[in-house]
Design a protein around this motif. Sequence first.
Motif, mmCIF file in Angstrom:
data_model
loop_
_atom_site.group_PDB
_atom_site.id
_atom_site.type_symbol
_atom_site.label_atom_id
_atom_site.label_comp_id
_atom_site.label_asym_id
_atom_site.label_seq_id
_atom_site.Cartn_x
_atom_site.Cartn_y
_atom_site.Cartn_z
ATOM 1 N N GLY A 123 -11.645 -11.752 -7.610
ATOM 2 C CA GLY A 123 -10.589 -10.781 -7.875
ATOM 3 C C GLY A 123 -9.291 -11.053 -7.165
ATOM 4 O O GLY A 123 -8.497 -10.138 -6.942
ATOM 5 N N GLY A 124 -9.029 -12.300 -6.766
ATOM 6 C CA GLY A 124 -7.787 -12.621 -6.074
ATOM 7 C C GLY A 124 -7.748 -12.161 -4.641
ATOM 8 O O GLY A 124 -6.671 -11.986 -4.058
ATOM 9 N N SER A 125 -8.921 -11.966 -4.027
ATOM 10 C CA SER A 125 -8.981 -11.520 -2.632
ATOM 11 C C SER A 125 -8.360 -12.578 -1.729
ATOM 12 O O SER A 125 -8.537 -13.780 -1.924
ATOM 13 N N SER A 126 -7.636 -12.107 -0.707
ATOM 14 C CA SER A 126 -6.983 -13.026 0.232
ATOM 15 C C SER A 126 -7.380 -12.641 1.655
ATOM 16 O O SER A 126 -6.789 -11.742 2.251
ATOM 17 N N PRO A 127 -8.404 -13.292 2.222
ATOM 18 C CA PRO A 127 -8.854 -12.981 3.579
ATOM 19 C C PRO A 127 -7.744 -13.184 4.604
ATOM 20 O O PRO A 127 -7.079 -14.219 4.606
ATOM 21 N N LEU A 128 -7.533 -12.191 5.457
ATOM 22 C CA LEU A 128 -6.526 -12.304 6.511
ATOM 23 C C LEU A 128 -6.993 -13.280 7.578
ATOM 24 O O LEU A 128 -8.183 -13.604 7.670
ATOM 25 N N ILE A 129 -6.078 -13.710 8.421
ATOM 26 C CA ILE A 129 -6.398 -14.777 9.361
ATOM 27 C C ILE A 129 -7.426 -14.354 10.407
ATOM 28 O O ILE A 129 -8.119 -15.204 10.964
ATOM 29 N N TYR A 130 -7.565 -13.043 10.661
ATOM 30 C CA TYR A 130 -8.558 -12.636 11.653
ATOM 31 C C TYR A 130 -9.966 -12.987 11.183
ATOM 32 O O TYR A 130 -10.863 -13.222 12.017
ATOM 33 N N THR A 131 -10.183 -13.028 9.856
ATOM 34 C CA THR A 131 -11.511 -13.379 9.352
ATOM 35 C C THR A 131 -11.856 -14.830 9.676
ATOM 36 O O THR A 131 -13.029 -15.147 9.908
ATOM 37 N N LEU A 132 -10.861 -15.704 9.705
ATOM 38 C CA LEU A 132 -11.110 -17.104 10.063
ATOM 39 C C LEU A 132 -11.548 -17.201 11.519
ATOM 40 O O LEU A 132 -12.521 -17.904 11.842
ATOM 41 N N PHE A 133 -10.845 -16.489 12.410
ATOM 42 C CA PHE A 133 -11.218 -16.511 13.828
ATOM 43 C C PHE A 133 -12.593 -15.892 14.043
ATOM 44 O O PHE A 133 -13.391 -16.381 14.859
ATOM 45 N N ALA A 134 -12.881 -14.799 13.320
ATOM 46 C CA ALA A 134 -14.182 -14.155 13.456
ATOM 47 C C ALA A 134 -15.297 -15.093 12.987
ATOM 48 O O ALA A 134 -16.352 -15.195 13.631
ATOM 49 N N ALA A 135 -15.062 -15.793 11.870
ATOM 50 C CA ALA A 135 -16.070 -16.731 11.365
ATOM 51 C C ALA A 135 -16.274 -17.883 12.350
ATOM 52 O O ALA A 135 -17.415 -18.323 12.581
ATOM 53 N N LEU A 136 -15.198 -18.391 12.941
ATOM 54 C CA LEU A 136 -15.317 -19.458 13.940
ATOM 55 C C LEU A 136 -16.084 -18.977 15.168
ATOM 56 O O LEU A 136 -16.908 -19.717 15.729
ATOM 57 N N LEU A 137 -15.814 -17.737 15.593
ATOM 58 C CA LEU A 137 -16.512 -17.185 16.758
ATOM 59 C C LEU A 137 -18.002 -17.050 16.490
ATOM 60 O O LEU A 137 -18.834 -17.451 17.323
ATOM 61 N N PHE B 77 -17.294 -6.200 6.198
ATOM 62 C CA PHE B 77 -18.113 -5.318 7.024
ATOM 63 C C PHE B 77 -19.184 -6.105 7.778
ATOM 64 O O PHE B 77 -19.370 -5.930 8.988
ATOM 65 N N VAL B 78 -19.875 -6.990 7.071
ATOM 66 C CA VAL B 78 -20.908 -7.803 7.706
ATOM 67 C C VAL B 78 -20.300 -8.748 8.736
ATOM 68 O O VAL B 78 -20.862 -8.952 9.827
ATOM 69 N N LEU B 79 -19.145 -9.319 8.420
ATOM 70 C CA LEU B 79 -18.474 -10.204 9.375
ATOM 71 C C LEU B 79 -18.121 -9.449 10.650
ATOM 72 O O LEU B 79 -18.267 -9.981 11.756
ATOM 73 N N GLY B 80 -17.664 -8.203 10.509
ATOM 74 C CA GLY B 80 -17.362 -7.398 11.687
ATOM 75 C C GLY B 80 -18.594 -7.155 12.532
ATOM 76 O O GLY B 80 -18.549 -7.271 13.769
ATOM 77 N N GLY B 81 -19.725 -6.829 11.892
ATOM 78 C CA GLY B 81 -20.954 -6.615 12.635
ATOM 79 C C GLY B 81 -21.438 -7.871 13.338
ATOM 80 O O GLY B 81 -21.860 -7.828 14.505
#
Length: 477
Positions: free
Chosen positions: A47-61, A140-144
């Motif tokens: 759907g054209g979702s554009s993950p913000l940059i904090y998601t990249l840092f969270a995924a790396l962490l 939500f799952v990434l945040g958890g």
Amino acid sequence: MQVSFVGLIVCAGILLIGYYWRAPLIIGVIASLAFGATAFMTLSSVGGSSPLIYTLFAALLVTAVATRRWIWQDLGDVFGKIRPLWILCGLLIYAVAGAWLFPRLFAGQTSVFVQSTMRRGIVEASLAPVSGNITQTGYFVLGGLTAIALCVLLLHEDRIDAVRRGFFLWCGLHAGMGLLDLIGKLAGAGDILWPIRTASYAMLTETVEAGFWRITGANSEASAFGGISLACLAFCYVYWRKTKSRLAQALSALLLVLLLLSTSSTAYVGLTILSIPVAFSILHSFLSGRTDKDEILIIALLAVAGASVLAISLYDDEFFAPFVQLIDSMVLNKAQSASGQERAYWNIKSLQAFIDTGGLGVGLGSSRASSWPIAVASQLGLVGGLMVATLSFMVFRGMGSLKRYVDPETNAVVSSVRASVLASVVSGSLTGGSSDPGMMFFIALAVISASRARARSERYTVTRALPLGQPAFEAQH
């Protein structure tokens, strides 16, 4: 998939700062929250979702923690000492299952508001699976998972300094970009921060309300800027009061000015709500005769501001007419506006969806509300709502009686983080559209939970070292 090179450049800059302070991922995941309209890629397949940059840092962490040599032993230790993580895992499982099951189980049985795939905007439609079930559940799952990863890092090592630096960098970046945005608009240059707005959101960045430019900073709209400003102000104010930090004092003053000039109803109402406990705290200090110089400074500034307003009003009774019009349109008559009535209708339909699904909810990402608690009820239902309420209680109680077993700096940082997430929940309760409390909530949950676990270990050590019959608190003095 389309990669945003501007977003990657911003990520690289934050990583360099974090590397200089020897905590690139902890600092990065916190500081990147200042860029509320900067994405590092666009996913056209979702759907054209554009993950913000904090998601990249969270995924790396999360990845960095998951690849640790003794990860299973670390996870066992963390889940053994931090029991709220069991509730968090239950919530994540329930949210994933509900996002897939409930839109299909209750399809067509109730109506919800969703993002239109044909045109920009929110439309009313019958309940059905949508792309938001995937994207919002993913966030939500990434945040958890980020909360669990941070608990692993914070439980066994003293990384509170990295948390403090990350929050101050977040506040400084947010305030700095808000100031740049305001200066650019007042100078006639328009939106000078447009190069970093790479997300596929509707950007309401060059709007005027009652003759005042609306400040958006690095966000997509003034409301988002106001909500983040509240959270940053709460962190800086509490840290200033706890430690007398001049940096925190200066940032508090700048954030307060930007918040007042933001023309955001979320900011104004939220600031009013958060001012109540501050006023009671100062009043209590005054009545008990323990007023310090910072509280005297606050009272003096308020008195000077009040006297100045009165003097200007007597000299020119039309001087404050634009400000009165602004408050009237953004706060007093907001509920009667078309936007206010539309958002109220979203909440009504969300509550109706909760009833229509028998209290189970429509699934994470299936609907849009205009208040976080209502969104939780409509999307996660009664079961998910109880788990969210439990985690919220864990966050809001902070250190409690365990604060005596941590050093003053740790207590100051944890108290400031707690105040920040409380302000974030207040702003989300006014305008939040999703049941996801946001990355800040999960970061605060990890910081507070890990600090409490370390404090309990210290309490156990101190208690065992005491002679029989000696109270524990005597050993702390």
